[in-house]
Write a protein that holds these residues in place. Structure first.
Motif, PDB file in Angstrom:
ATOM      1  N   LYS A 112      -5.293  22.133 -18.720  1.00  7.83           N
ATOM      2  CA  LYS A 112      -6.749  22.158 -18.728  1.00  7.83           C
ATOM      3  C   LYS A 112      -6.916  21.116 -20.193  1.00  7.83           C
ATOM      4  O   LYS A 112      -6.297  21.048 -21.170  1.00  7.83           O
ATOM      5  N   GLY A 113      -7.950  20.204 -19.757  1.00 10.51           N
ATOM      6  CA  GLY A 113      -8.308  19.336 -20.942  1.00 10.51           C
ATOM      7  C   GLY A 113      -7.220  18.002 -21.074  1.00 10.51           C
ATOM      8  O   GLY A 113      -7.506  17.104 -21.665  1.00 10.51           O
ATOM      9  N   THR A 114      -6.329  17.859 -20.011  1.00  4.19           N
ATOM     10  CA  THR A 114      -5.305  16.928 -19.977  1.00  4.19           C
ATOM     11  C   THR A 114      -5.755  16.153 -18.535  1.00  4.19           C
ATOM     12  O   THR A 114      -5.845  16.957 -17.535  1.00  4.19           O
ATOM     13  N   THR A 115      -4.970  15.134 -18.608  1.00  5.11           N
ATOM     14  CA  THR A 115      -4.973  14.298 -17.113  1.00  5.11           C
ATOM     15  C   THR A 115      -3.563  13.680 -16.895  1.00  5.11           C
ATOM     16  O   THR A 115      -3.168  13.074 -17.778  1.00  5.11           O
ATOM     17  N   TYR A 116      -2.927  14.172 -15.702  1.00  4.63           N
ATOM     18  CA  TYR A 116      -1.630  13.606 -15.498  1.00  4.63           C
ATOM     19  C   TYR A 116      -2.178  12.098 -14.709  1.00  4.63           C
ATOM     20  O   TYR A 116      -2.678  11.992 -13.847  1.00  4.63           O
ATOM     21  N   ILE A 117      -1.473  11.179 -15.193  1.00  7.21           N
ATOM     22  CA  ILE A 117      -1.719   9.805 -14.609  1.00  7.21           C
ATOM     23  C   ILE A 117      -0.396   9.314 -13.975  1.00  7.21           C
ATOM     24  O   ILE A 117       0.847   9.090 -14.633  1.00  7.21           O
ATOM     25  N   SER A 118      -0.535   8.650 -12.859  1.00  5.20           N
ATOM     26  CA  SER A 118       0.789   7.842 -12.293  1.00  5.20           C
ATOM     27  C   SER A 118       0.060   6.840 -11.310  1.00  5.20           C
ATOM     28  O   SER A 118      -0.279   7.355 -10.152  1.00  5.20           O
ATOM     29  N   ARG A 119      -0.157   5.546 -11.701  1.00  2.49           N
ATOM     30  CA  ARG A 119      -0.947   4.367 -11.009  1.00  2.49           C
ATOM     31  C   ARG A 119       0.063   3.393 -10.868  1.00  2.49           C
ATOM     32  O   ARG A 119       0.497   2.781 -11.941  1.00  2.49           O
ATOM     33  N   ASN A 163       0.924  -1.293  -0.089  1.00  2.00           N
ATOM     34  CA  ASN A 163       0.027  -0.015  -0.294  1.00  2.00           C
ATOM     35  C   ASN A 163       0.798   1.283   0.043  1.00  2.00           C
ATOM     36  O   ASN A 163       0.548   2.184  -0.635  1.00  2.00           O
ATOM     37  N   TYR A 164       2.013   1.299   0.622  1.00  2.00           N
ATOM     38  CA  TYR A 164       2.989   2.502   0.766  1.00  2.00           C
ATOM     39  C   TYR A 164       3.450   2.665  -0.586  1.00  2.00           C
ATOM     40  O   TYR A 164       3.888   3.928  -1.140  1.00  2.00           O
ATOM     41  N   ALA A 165       3.849   1.453  -1.439  1.00  2.00           N
ATOM     42  CA  ALA A 165       4.518   1.747  -2.635  1.00  2.00           C
ATOM     43  C   ALA A 165       3.420   2.331  -3.686  1.00  2.00           C
ATOM     44  O   ALA A 165       3.956   3.215  -4.365  1.00  2.00           O
ATOM     45  N   VAL A 166       2.027   2.135  -3.553  1.00  2.00           N
ATOM     46  CA  VAL A 166       1.098   2.763  -4.347  1.00  2.00           C
ATOM     47  C   VAL A 166       1.085   4.167  -4.070  1.00  2.00           C
ATOM     48  O   VAL A 166       1.162   4.941  -4.899  1.00  2.00           O
ATOM     49  N   ALA A 167       1.167   4.591  -2.773  1.00  2.00           N
ATOM     50  CA  ALA A 167       0.987   6.052  -2.230  1.00  2.00           C
ATOM     51  C   ALA A 167       2.224   6.843  -2.792  1.00  2.00           C
ATOM     52  O   ALA A 167       2.152   7.835  -3.332  1.00  2.00           O
ATOM     53  N   LEU A 168       3.457   6.184  -2.784  1.00  2.00           N
ATOM     54  CA  LEU A 168       4.744   6.847  -2.880  1.00  2.00           C
ATOM     55  C   LEU A 168       5.025   7.014  -4.541  1.00  2.00           C
ATOM     56  O   LEU A 168       5.962   7.758  -4.820  1.00  2.00           O
ATOM     57  N   VAL A 169       4.385   6.176  -5.466  1.00  2.00           N
ATOM     58  CA  VAL A 169       4.513   6.455  -6.841  1.00  2.00           C
ATOM     59  C   VAL A 169       3.318   6.752  -7.197  1.00  2.00           C
ATOM     60  O   VAL A 169       2.580   5.918  -8.273  1.00  2.00           O
ATOM     61  N   SER A 170       2.591   7.771  -7.115  1.00  2.00           N
ATOM     62  CA  SER A 170       1.157   8.106  -7.356  1.00  2.00           C
ATOM     63  C   SER A 170       1.158   9.493  -7.885  1.00  2.00           C
ATOM     64  O   SER A 170       2.185  10.411  -7.794  1.00  2.00           O
TER      65      SER A 170
END
Length: 280
Positions: free
Chosen positions: A178-185, A120-127
């Motif tokens: 605006k009009g874009t979404t930055y993604i890091s999941r 769970n911490y890996a998910v938070a730290l690379v978000s």
């Protein structure tokens, strides 16, 4: 996306029938998975490839900045547990008792609990939130041991400066145009307990993930990567917290022949499909 806390382990730096803990892969008949005959990807030009490589270089640079003065993780030569003992299986033990601002909390003081915490911490730290100053501050407060909060706040604020964010096409608050979404999941694929003893635990989390900016005007298209998070956790205040961490590339499989989706489809999927609380 990559980042590190500059300490490693206190010093700086995963069907079917039982196959003995190994995953069996069926290759094309008489084929070489790396050879010719694979359907070429579409919708991803060499220019985009160069752009993606550039983003990766920027993120690696941020890691190096936050990881200055480090070396090999302490205890790196400690014996890892036999692979057979690491096979994923349900235990019937409740993995976590609650959440704090979306991040799981209340992990058991057991090997299973430590592995769940690490995932769970890996998910938070690379978000994506780690790039936003206010959200980053909250993540650091919830994830790290109290004695490390101030140090990590300073290191990550410097690593993800306004100048660095601008190179990713984000504003000073880590927001995409605006009009874009930055993604890091990040998606944990598996966890391994290297050593769990008393109030400390050293663990590895093998992950895959996607990062980039989705949108018609994006110059940093969303791509995927594979990496392993190495974390040292400490039991404090009745829960596992991060003492230090470092991220390393791979292991990465052969790329599949999936048809590349459009930027709007990727952004819609990320907004529609929520994440999980992970448990070992």
């Amino acid at each position: 996306m990559s980042l590190s806390d500059g300490g490693g382990y206190g010093g700086g730096e995963p069907g079917g029938p039982d196959t003995g803990g190994q995953t069996r892969t069926r290759l094309p008949d008489g084929g070489d998975p790396y050879g010719a005959g694979r359907r070429p990807r579409t919708g991803f030009s060499s220019r985009n490839l160069v752009t993606v490589v550039g983003v990766v270089v920027l993120l690696i640079a941020a890691i190096a900045f936050a990881n200055r003065g480090g070396g090999e993780p302490s205890g790196a030569d400690g014996a890892a547990k036999d692979a057979d003992s690491q096979a994923t299986a349900p235990t019937g033990t409740k993995p976590v008792t609650g959440k704090n601002g979306g991040i799981a909390t209340g992990f058991a003081k057991t090997e299973q609990g430590a592995q769940s915490a690490a995932a769970n911490y890996a998910v938070a730290l690379v978000s994506a939130d780690i790039l936003k100053p206010d959200a980053r501050r909250a993540i650091i407060q919830k994830v790290f041991v109290p004695a490390k909060v101030g140090e990590m706040q300073g290191k990550l604020d410097q690593a993800y400066s306004a100048g660095f964010l601008a190179k990713l096409g984000l504003d000073a608050n880590g927001n995409a145009p605006k009009g874009t979404t930055y993604i890091s999941r990040t998606v944990p694929v598996g966890t391994k307990a290297v050593k769990v003893e008393g109030d400390t635990a050293r663990l590895e989390v093998w992950c895959t993930g996607l990062f980039g900016t989705a949108g018609a005007s994006s110059t940093t298209p969303v791509t995927s990567d594979w990496f392993t998070m190495h974390l040292e956790l400490r039991w404090t205040g009745g829960d596992w917290k991060v003492q230090s961490f470092v991220q390393k590339d791979g292991p990465a499989p052969v790329n599949g022949d999936n048809k590349t989706s459009g930027a709007d489809q990727i952004a819609e999927a990320v907004n529609q499909y929520g994440g999980f609380t992970y448990a070992r």
